[in-house]
Design a protein around this motif. Structure first.
Motif, mmCIF file in Angstrom:
data_model
loop_
_atom_site.group_PDB
_atom_site.id
_atom_site.type_symbol
_atom_site.label_atom_id
_atom_site.label_comp_id
_atom_site.label_asym_id
_atom_site.label_seq_id
_atom_site.Cartn_x
_atom_site.Cartn_y
_atom_site.Cartn_z
ATOM 1 N N HIS A 63 1.385 3.257 -2.379
ATOM 2 C CA HIS A 63 0.710 4.358 -3.087
ATOM 3 C C HIS A 63 -0.264 5.086 -2.175
ATOM 4 O O HIS A 63 -0.496 6.290 -2.332
ATOM 5 N N LEU A 64 -0.826 4.369 -1.196
ATOM 6 C CA LEU A 64 -1.706 5.019 -0.228
ATOM 7 C C LEU A 64 -0.894 5.805 0.801
ATOM 8 O O LEU A 64 -1.260 6.913 1.192
ATOM 9 N N PHE A 123 -0.138 8.696 -4.065
ATOM 10 C CA PHE A 123 -0.201 8.778 -5.524
ATOM 11 C C PHE A 123 -1.124 7.685 -6.058
ATOM 12 O O PHE A 123 -1.374 6.680 -5.378
ATOM 13 N N GLU A 124 -1.647 7.902 -7.278
ATOM 14 C CA GLU A 124 -2.570 6.949 -7.867
ATOM 15 C C GLU A 124 -1.857 6.092 -8.906
ATOM 16 O O GLU A 124 -0.822 6.474 -9.451
ATOM 17 N N ALA A 125 -2.437 4.940 -9.186
ATOM 18 C CA ALA A 125 -1.903 4.067 -10.225
ATOM 19 C C ALA A 125 -2.194 4.678 -11.586
ATOM 20 O O ALA A 125 -3.340 4.949 -11.925
ATOM 21 N N ILE A 126 -1.142 4.939 -12.362
ATOM 22 C CA ILE A 126 -1.298 5.490 -13.707
ATOM 23 C C ILE A 126 -0.340 4.767 -14.641
ATOM 24 O O ILE A 126 0.637 4.156 -14.202
ATOM 25 N N ASP A 157 0.820 -1.225 0.000
ATOM 26 C CA ASP A 157 0.000 0.000 0.000
ATOM 27 C C ASP A 157 0.848 1.267 0.000
ATOM 28 O O ASP A 157 0.442 2.304 0.544
#
Length: 415
Positions: free
Chosen positions: A261-262, A266-269, A259
């Motif tokens: 990114h949490l 940031f978001e998954a891109i 986790d």
């Protein structure tokens, strides 16, 4: 005789069980405590077998510990011999290397007071199976009980004592005993059932003067500063050592990625990719699903052959519609291209075989980044990596290490 010990270990003395296990990190007084108990019962005529899985000589046994405790506690009536200890009451001990010829011990273990297994985490499944069946009261014990008017159900049964540090969750003694106790031990309590009682202590449970007298505080503090978190907790706090010897990724680096990114916001891109690792009967098939730098899913399939495994992976791919499908095309995966092309025909999915045996990508580019975990500098990729598989492993390791630095130390990297 009264023994001074940690409160955590008192239940091991006060309750009768077939198996008694003392577990914990370094300097938790496990060995000294059990040595004192063994000596006191020897003063009452008890006979003890003291062993470990492999022991090349008496110098690798607990003999020196027992002799030191006789002197420290000023215990009377003992005669210390080169390969055993005897007491005037008739109590004595003997030492064995359990894993060398465990079948030869069957007759020696009948009727003894107890078996002490030191470094129990190294005990094999075969040793446990043979020893536990061999530890029993003798016919002479039965006769004496009858003559003394003792009820058979009240006869004291031989005990198996184990002192150990945690190593792997797959160790036989862990799977058989510790696994059932972990939830209770984590609450700071001892565990017991009809068969066993298990108690845990660490250096943090020692009285301060005991700990300082050990002379280990400097080493502990240095380990806390310089060693990996996993190794430190294993050595000093009795945790399992979940790292693999010579592994390239530390467990705390991996934990930081969960986790991330949490945690970092940031978001998954970017591209979605599915990677498939094929295998045949008897081996696990696996796939991973990644969106940008975020791992969405990881699965494995343990049954079936390479055909059923590939169908499983392709059905998952057709359902999730990634941008790229990658598979290991070395070895057994080399013949899958036609099956994959047919299954994904007409879908906007790039099909990319991965051939790890190929030469490293960008062979003449210089390897190394400022925060790379590899100490090599100034070498080309071709010089640094035997093949592309090695290059990708290290690339993964470096990405995981950068994530660890970002999560735990606040360093910034482009997600």
């Amino acid at each position: 005789m009264r023994i001074k010990c940690l409160p955590q270990f008192e239940p091991l003395i006060n309750k009768e069980k077939r198996f008694k296990i003392a577990v914990g990190g370094r300097s938790s007084t496990k060995t000294t405590f059990v040595a004192d108990y063994v000596l006191v019962t020897m003063m009452g005529g008890g006979i003890w077998c003291c062993g470990r899985e492999f022991m090349r000589s008496i110098s690798e046994s607990v003999h020196r510990t027992l002799c030191d405790e006789i002197e420290r506690l000023d215990l009377p009536g003992f005669n210390e011999r080169p390969n055993c200890i005897e007491h005037i009451s008739g109590g004595r001990n003997f030492y064995v290397s359990l894993g060398r010829n465990v079948l030869s011990l069957k007759g020696q273990l009948s009727g003894i007071r107890g078996l002490w297994i030191e470094e129990g985490e190294g005990t094999s499944e075969n040793t446990l199976r043979v020893l536990t069946a061999s530890m029993r009261s003798s016919a002479l014990d039965y006769k004496r009980a009858i003559q003394a008017g003792t009820a058979i159900e009240s006869m004291r049964q031989p005990e198996i004592w184990v002192t150990m540090n945690r190593s792997s969750r797959k160790d036989p003694i862990t799977e058989r005993f510790l696994a059932r106790a972990e939830a209770t031990l984590a609450q700071g309590k001892h565990y017991e059932d009809e068969l066993c009682i298990i108690a845990q202590a660490n250096y943090t449970d020692l009285p301060r003067d005991w700990w300082l007298a050990s002379g280990l505080e400097t080493e502990r503090a240095d380990d806390e500063l310089r060693c990996s978190k996993a190794f430190y907790r294993h050595k000093w706090l009795g945790d399992y050592l979940e790292t693999v010897e010579n592994s390239i990724i530390e467990s705390e680096w991996f934990d930081a990625c969960i986790d991330a990114h949490l945690k970092l916001g940031f978001e998954a891109i970017g591209q979605e990719k599915i990677a498939y690792d094929p295998a045949d009967m008897g081996d696990a098939k696996a796939l991973g699903h990644m969106h940008g730098s975020v791992v969405i899913d990881v699965q494995q399939k343990t049954d079936g052959n390479i055909d059923t495994g590939t169908i499983w992976a392709l059905e998952y791919t057709a359902l999730t519609k990634p941008d790229v499908f990658i598979w290991d095309s070395d070895g057994i995966g080399g013949g899958l291209l036609s099956q994959i092309n047919i299954a994904l025909a007409g879908k906007k999915i790039d099909i990319v075989p991965f051939k790890g045996q190929n030469t490293a990508e960008d062979p003449y580019a210089i390897y190394g980044e400022p925060d790379s975990t590899d100490k090599s500098r100034g070498k080309s990729n071709k010089e640094q990596f035997f093949n592309m598989r090695a290059q990708m492993y290290i690339r993964l390791r470096d990405r995981i290490f950068r994530t660890y630095l970002a999560v735990t130390r606040g360093k910034y990297y482009d997600p």
